[in-house]
Design a protein around this motif. Structure first.
Motif, PDB file in Angstrom:
ATOM      1  N   GLY A 170      -8.019  14.610  -2.148  1.00 30.35           N
ATOM      2  CA  GLY A 170      -7.458  15.728  -3.136  1.00 30.35           C
ATOM      3  C   GLY A 170      -6.656  15.084  -3.970  1.00 30.35           C
ATOM      4  N   SER A 171      -5.567  14.045  -3.303  1.00 32.27           N
ATOM      5  CA  SER A 171      -4.624  13.245  -3.965  1.00 32.27           C
ATOM      6  C   SER A 171      -5.286  11.803  -4.511  1.00 32.27           C
ATOM      7  CB  SER A 171      -3.331  12.891  -3.330  1.00 32.27           C
ATOM      8  OG  SER A 171      -2.368  12.272  -3.927  1.00 32.27           O
ATOM      9  N   LEU A 172      -5.693  11.888  -6.015  1.00 29.82           N
ATOM     10  CA  LEU A 172      -6.485  10.777  -6.429  1.00 29.82           C
ATOM     11  C   LEU A 172      -6.039   9.376  -5.921  1.00 29.82           C
ATOM     12  CD1 LEU A 172      -7.514  12.150  -9.923  1.00 29.82           C
ATOM     13  CD2 LEU A 172      -8.784  12.207  -7.937  1.00 29.82           C
ATOM     14  N   GLY A 173      -7.029   8.640  -5.739  1.00 34.10           N
ATOM     15  CA  GLY A 173      -6.607   7.196  -5.427  1.00 34.10           C
ATOM     16  C   GLY A 173      -6.509   6.893  -3.770  1.00 34.10           C
ATOM     17  N   GLN A 174      -6.545   7.983  -3.014  1.00 38.36           N
ATOM     18  CA  GLN A 174      -6.224   7.751  -1.695  1.00 38.36           C
ATOM     19  C   GLN A 174      -7.484   7.726  -0.857  1.00 38.36           C
ATOM     20  OE1 GLN A 174      -2.985  10.016  -0.260  1.00 38.36           O
ATOM     21  NE2 GLN A 174      -1.889  10.147  -2.229  1.00 38.36           N
ATOM     22  N   GLY A 175      -8.422   8.300  -1.180  1.00 33.88           N
ATOM     23  CA  GLY A 175      -9.646   8.344  -0.286  1.00 33.88           C
ATOM     24  C   GLY A 175     -10.085   6.923   0.147  1.00 33.88           C
ATOM     25  N   PHE A 176     -10.341   6.253  -0.829  1.00 35.05           N
ATOM     26  CA  PHE A 176     -10.870   4.966  -0.923  1.00 35.05           C
ATOM     27  C   PHE A 176     -10.284   4.017   0.299  1.00 35.05           C
ATOM     28  CE2 PHE A 176     -11.968   0.708  -3.415  1.00 35.05           C
ATOM     29  CZ  PHE A 176     -12.890   0.455  -2.771  1.00 35.05           C
ATOM     30  N   CYS A 202      -9.711   5.560 -11.001  1.00 34.92           N
ATOM     31  CA  CYS A 202      -9.538   3.963 -10.728  1.00 34.92           C
ATOM     32  C   CYS A 202      -8.291   3.600 -11.431  1.00 34.92           C
ATOM     33  CB  CYS A 202     -10.855   3.134 -11.135  1.00 34.92           C
ATOM     34  SG  CYS A 202     -12.152   3.439 -10.275  1.00 34.92           S
ATOM     35  N   GLN A 203      -7.588   4.382 -12.150  1.00 40.50           N
ATOM     36  CA  GLN A 203      -6.243   4.067 -12.793  1.00 40.50           C
ATOM     37  C   GLN A 203      -5.433   4.109 -11.854  1.00 40.50           C
ATOM     38  OE1 GLN A 203      -6.415   7.286 -15.643  1.00 40.50           O
ATOM     39  NE2 GLN A 203      -7.852   6.212 -16.810  1.00 40.50           N
ATOM     40  N   GLU A 204      -5.458   4.615 -10.594  1.00 41.98           N
ATOM     41  CA  GLU A 204      -4.660   4.406  -9.537  1.00 41.98           C
ATOM     42  C   GLU A 204      -4.509   3.134  -8.730  1.00 41.98           C
ATOM     43  OE1 GLU A 204      -2.346   6.700  -8.237  1.00 41.98           O
ATOM     44  OE2 GLU A 204      -3.094   8.638  -8.794  1.00 41.98           O
ATOM     45  N   GLY A 205      -3.110   2.639  -8.872  1.00 40.89           N
ATOM     46  CA  GLY A 205      -3.236   1.261  -8.310  1.00 40.89           C
ATOM     47  C   GLY A 205      -3.797   1.129  -6.952  1.00 40.89           C
ATOM     48  N   GLU A 206      -3.771   1.988  -5.922  1.00 44.25           N
ATOM     49  CA  GLU A 206      -4.043   2.164  -4.701  1.00 44.25           C
ATOM     50  C   GLU A 206      -5.733   1.722  -4.502  1.00 44.25           C
ATOM     51  OE1 GLU A 206      -3.329   5.435  -2.134  1.00 44.25           O
ATOM     52  OE2 GLU A 206      -4.135   4.511  -0.448  1.00 44.25           O
ATOM     53  N   ILE A 207      -6.256   2.083  -5.549  1.00 36.54           N
ATOM     54  CA  ILE A 207      -8.021   1.771  -5.466  1.00 36.54           C
ATOM     55  C   ILE A 207      -8.057   0.243  -5.440  1.00 36.54           C
ATOM     56  CG2 ILE A 207      -9.838   1.681  -6.973  1.00 36.54           C
ATOM     57  CD1 ILE A 207      -9.454   4.672  -6.018  1.00 36.54           C
ATOM     58  N   TRP A 208      -7.187  -0.482  -5.843  1.00 38.05           N
ATOM     59  CA  TRP A 208      -7.350  -1.987  -6.051  1.00 38.05           C
ATOM     60  C   TRP A 208      -6.829  -2.623  -4.759  1.00 38.05           C
ATOM     61  CZ3 TRP A 208     -11.116  -2.421  -9.169  1.00 38.05           C
ATOM     62  CH2 TRP A 208     -11.351  -1.510 -10.189  1.00 38.05           C
ATOM     63  N   ILE A 252       0.465  -7.034   0.967  1.00 38.34           N
ATOM     64  CA  ILE A 252       1.588  -6.431   0.406  1.00 38.34           C
ATOM     65  C   ILE A 252       1.089  -5.222  -0.283  1.00 38.34           C
ATOM     66  CG2 ILE A 252       3.872  -6.725  -0.910  1.00 38.34           C
ATOM     67  CD1 ILE A 252       3.242  -9.682  -0.554  1.00 38.34           C
ATOM     68  N   ALA A 253       0.623  -4.100   0.435  1.00 32.74           N
ATOM     69  CA  ALA A 253       0.092  -3.016  -0.192  1.00 32.74           C
ATOM     70  C   ALA A 253       0.093  -1.738   0.852  1.00 32.74           C
ATOM     71  CB  ALA A 253      -1.413  -3.197  -0.155  1.00 32.74           C
ATOM     72  N   GLU A 254       1.382  -1.169   0.904  1.00 30.36           N
ATOM     73  CA  GLU A 254       1.670  -0.263   1.854  1.00 30.36           C
ATOM     74  C   GLU A 254       1.022   0.978   1.821  1.00 30.36           C
ATOM     75  OE1 GLU A 254       3.793  -1.924  -0.075  1.00 30.36           O
ATOM     76  OE2 GLU A 254       4.921  -3.139   1.501  1.00 30.36           O
ATOM     77  N   GLN A 255       0.696   1.390   0.570  1.00 30.38           N
ATOM     78  CA  GLN A 255       0.033   2.915   0.193  1.00 30.38           C
ATOM     79  C   GLN A 255      -1.207   2.592   0.868  1.00 30.38           C
ATOM     80  OE1 GLN A 255       0.396   4.213  -3.918  1.00 30.38           O
ATOM     81  NE2 GLN A 255       1.218   1.807  -4.340  1.00 30.38           N
ATOM     82  N   ASN A 256      -2.142   1.386   0.568  1.00 31.74           N
ATOM     83  CA  ASN A 256      -3.393   1.438   1.021  1.00 31.74           C
ATOM     84  C   ASN A 256      -3.355   0.999   2.725  1.00 31.74           C
ATOM     85  OD1 ASN A 256      -6.205  -0.060   1.067  1.00 31.74           O
ATOM     86  ND2 ASN A 256      -4.948  -2.046   1.787  1.00 31.74           N
ATOM     87  N   ALA A 257      -2.291   0.492   3.166  1.00 33.19           N
ATOM     88  CA  ALA A 257      -2.251   0.405   4.748  1.00 33.19           C
ATOM     89  C   ALA A 257      -2.176   1.695   5.336  1.00 33.19           C
ATOM     90  CB  ALA A 257      -1.098  -0.267   5.203  1.00 33.19           C
ATOM     91  N   ALA A 258      -1.439   2.639   4.778  1.00 30.96           N
ATOM     92  CA  ALA A 258      -1.282   4.089   5.183  1.00 30.96           C
ATOM     93  C   ALA A 258      -3.034   4.630   5.171  1.00 30.96           C
ATOM     94  CB  ALA A 258      -0.430   4.924   4.373  1.00 30.96           C
ATOM     95  N   GLY A 259      -3.465   4.507   4.324  1.00 32.63           N
ATOM     96  CA  GLY A 259      -4.927   5.050   3.966  1.00 32.63           C
ATOM     97  C   GLY A 259      -5.990   4.359   4.925  1.00 32.63           C
ATOM     98  N   VAL A 260      -5.710   2.694   5.248  1.00 29.42           N
ATOM     99  CA  VAL A 260      -6.605   2.253   6.111  1.00 29.42           C
ATOM    100  C   VAL A 260      -6.451   2.791   7.607  1.00 29.42           C
ATOM    101  CG1 VAL A 260      -7.095  -0.127   6.988  1.00 29.42           C
ATOM    102  CG2 VAL A 260      -7.101   0.212   4.382  1.00 29.42           C
ATOM    103  N   ALA A 261      -5.276   2.829   7.718  1.00 27.43           N
ATOM    104  CA  ALA A 261      -4.850   3.505   9.320  1.00 27.43           C
ATOM    105  C   ALA A 261      -5.417   4.915   9.430  1.00 27.43           C
ATOM    106  CB  ALA A 261      -3.356   3.400   9.385  1.00 27.43           C
ATOM    107  N   ALA A 262      -5.460   5.699   8.484  1.00 30.65           N
ATOM    108  CA  ALA A 262      -6.005   6.956   8.464  1.00 30.65           C
ATOM    109  C   ALA A 262      -7.466   6.991   8.674  1.00 30.65           C
ATOM    110  CB  ALA A 262      -5.786   7.843   7.289  1.00 30.65           C
ATOM    111  N   GLY A 263      -8.039   6.082   8.137  1.00 28.41           N
ATOM    112  CA  GLY A 263      -9.638   5.955   8.122  1.00 28.41           C
ATOM    113  C   GLY A 263     -10.034   5.473   9.535  1.00 28.41           C
TER     114      GLY A 263
END
Lengths: 281, 311
Positions: free
Chosen positions: A119-125, A153-159, B55-66
């Motif tokens: 729901g919060s964009l950029g996070q599901g990927f 894809c404008q969200e940084g977390e996507i990349w 160096i990508a903390e937001q991604n780390a949280a998501g990866v861990a959730a998955g």
């Protein structure tokens, strides 16, 4: 996989799902029709042919995973899940209602068949990447399908997630980009140009496929390629789509991002979709 | 309290290896500060359970959730300021809301990153994270309790935030002390005033209690290692049996341990609370002890407050 479904069967199924999307958003008088319709064709291909699922056992460990990173278009996923038998179709009428399993954005704790709440964009990927890593670590064959919006894809977390998919060589990961060129406030070009979006995925190490997101035959062909391509590269299926596809007055209108049709518009939309069904008969 | 000092991040780094060996579902998700957060041994001994996502903390949280949706027990390891604030919304959306079994294990809590300066000190995390539903929030007081509480966090199901110190803090416990998440440890009995502390300030509370004893004031000292769920029973006992409470924390006085205790006290309507902690101000590069002093987080200040309350 449900390979027996023909292209025509899937085209019809797609329109049936679109009708359910329009009905439930009309009934709820709330929801996101535009992006639900642009994603409808490949979501149909995934749920009615490509993905290995067991509606009677939604938490089956070896199932393919589906991550709707653009979670607001969940009506199309709910329609697919209900039609596949994950829950009763009558439940679709409860979209966004108090106590419903069909929350405004997907909730894995409430709705069977939802593999991750989004729901919060950029996070599901990133969650999909985590699932892909887990599959590889467990030496399991299941795959992970992720649906991204182009605006998302404008969200940084996507990349961040994309570079991680590359590092861990997730060829079990298939990312669809629903490239409908519109977002809430306007066109992507106006709001924030997604310069060379498809090329970006390529640059991040993805094997990319360009596809007309409303051509079922092309979608199936590209899924066939992605399935057998176990070359260590994550897959990006870049789907050129039209927001609101199938309902004339919603097509390419960013005003239909998150607005429900009134009674008159509902009748008109259903009439158009029925005509498209009849033309396929 | 012994003279031996050890950073609680070392306790984490050692324990996580033991846990990972026993259970191959335990993963470490690093963000390029593994060496500093003491995951080096885990990385060397359990490479198949170790993932460094850069160096990508937001991604780390998501990866861990998955990973957690696939039955893994990932520990995302970083500094407190990044693990709480940089990752905050991802923790909310993808870990707490779906109630996934992800642990966030953070070194560099409070002002313990002293000379690194304000950007690396973290005075907001416990308060921010305790407001997230489904989250458990823990700060161990010493090396041994860090080891025990890391093991307990791995055992429990659900999201958990663990905060450790960069710098060495005195050893308080021994390896035989038992810990339970959500249950305070009573370190010293007393009838005149209760001092409730957590993390690196527990040793300061103990020092203050000794000083108070010299003055004929008996202080009860509690190690409230779990700030959420708070051990309300232990707080209520302080309220009912003593009625005078001082909280001590290496955290902003807003929304941390002092606030959590004050919630209980206010609802009881029966106790007076004084909060010792960071005075709602950013730190600077300075010695750790100086940073504590600048905020009145000292045994002397606790003694002063206790005397006022008891008088």
């Amino acid at each position: 996989m449900m390979k027996e479904a023909s292209v025509k069967d899937l085209q019809k199924q797609c329109i049936e799902l679109k009708k359910k999307v329009i009905s439930m958003i009309h009934k709820a008088q709330s929801g996101h029709p535009g992006g639900s319709l642009s994603a409808a064709d490949f979501v149909t291909a995934l749920y009615f042919r490509e993905m290995n699922l067991d509606p009677k056992n939604p938490k089956w460990e070896d199932r393919d995973r589906f991550v709707l990173s653009k979670g607001h278009v969940c009506p199309i996923q709910y329609a697919a899940l209900a039609t596949r038998g994950f829950f009763d179709e009558a439940v679709l009428d409860t979209l966004r209602q108090e106590g419903s399993i069909l929350q405004g954005h997907p909730d894995m704790k409430k709705c069977p068949g939802i593999d991750i709440s989004t729901g919060s964009l950029g996070q599901g990927f990133a969650c999909g990447v985590g699932m892909g890593i887990a599959a590889k670590a467990d030496r399991k064959d299941y795959r992970v399908f992720v649906v991204l919006g182009d605006g998302e894809c404008q969200e940084g977390e996507i990349w961040e997630a994309a570079q991680t998919a590359n590092k861990y060589q997730l060829d079990n990961l298939v990312v669809f980009v629903d490239n409908n060129n519109l977002q809430l406030d306007g066109t992507t070009d106006e709001v924030m140009p997604n310069i060379n979006l498809g090329k970006k995925f390529e640059a991040f190490g993805f094997e990319t496929f360009d596809v007309d997101g409303h051509n079922m035959e092309e979608i199936l062909a590209v899924l066939d390629k992605a399935r057998v391509s176990r070359n260590g590269k994550p897959k990006c299926i870049f789907a050129h789509t039209v927001k609101g596809k199938g309902v004339s007055f919603m097509e390419n209108q960013c005003g239909w991002h998150g607005v429900a049709p009134n009674d008159e518009q509902y009748t008109q939309a259903m009439k158009e979709l029925d005509e498209q069904l009849a033309a396929l008969a | 309290m012994s003279e031996v000092k050890k950073a609680t991040r070392d306790g984490f780094g050692e324990e996580i290896v033991e846990l990972g060996k026993k259970d191959n579902k335990i993963y470490v998700v690093d963000v390029d500060i593994g060496k500093s957060c003491k995951t080096g041994q885990f990385r060397a001994e359990l490479p198949e359970q170790y993932f460094n996502v850069g160096i990508a903390e937001q991604n780390a949280a998501g990866v861990a959730a998955g990973m957690a949706t696939c039955g893994k027990i990932p520990f995302v390891v970083t500094y407190a300021v990044f693990g709480s604030l940089r990752m905050c919304e991802m923790i909310r959306q993808e870990i707490c809301y779906p109630n996934l079994n992800v642990k966030i294990a953070c070194s560099h809590g409070g002002v313990t990153p002293a000379n690194d300066g304000a950007s690396h000190q973290c005075i907001e995390d416990l308060g921010v994270l305790r407001t997230l539903p489904n989250m458990t929030v823990i700060m161990p007081a010493d090396y041994y309790s860090a080891k025990k509480l890391v093991a307990k966090a791995a055992e429990m199901y659900g999201p958990c935030y663990l905060r450790f110190t960069r710098d060495a803090v005195p050893i308080i416990y021994d390896e035989n002390t038992e810990f339970e998440i959500g249950k305070a440890n009573l370190l010293r009995e007393g009838k005149d005033v209760a001092v409730i502390a957590n993390g690196d300030t527990v040793c300061i509370a103990l020092k203050a209690a000794k000083m108070l004893e010299q003055k004929g004031i008996q202080a009860r000292v509690l190690d409230m290692h779990t700030i959420k769920p708070l051990d309300k029973e232990a707080v209520m006992a302080c309220i009912n049996e003593i009625g005078k409470i001082i909280t001590v924390e290496d955290h902003n006085i807003l929304n941390g341990l002092g606030s959590a205790v004050s919630d209980v006290a206010a609802e009881s309507g029966k106790a007076v609370v004084r909060r010792v902690g960071i005075q709602d101000q950013f730190g600077q590069s300075a010695p750790y002890e100086r940073l504590l002093e600048m905020n009145g987080i000292t045994a002397e200040h606790i003694v002063e407050l206790a005397e006022e309350l008891v008088r």
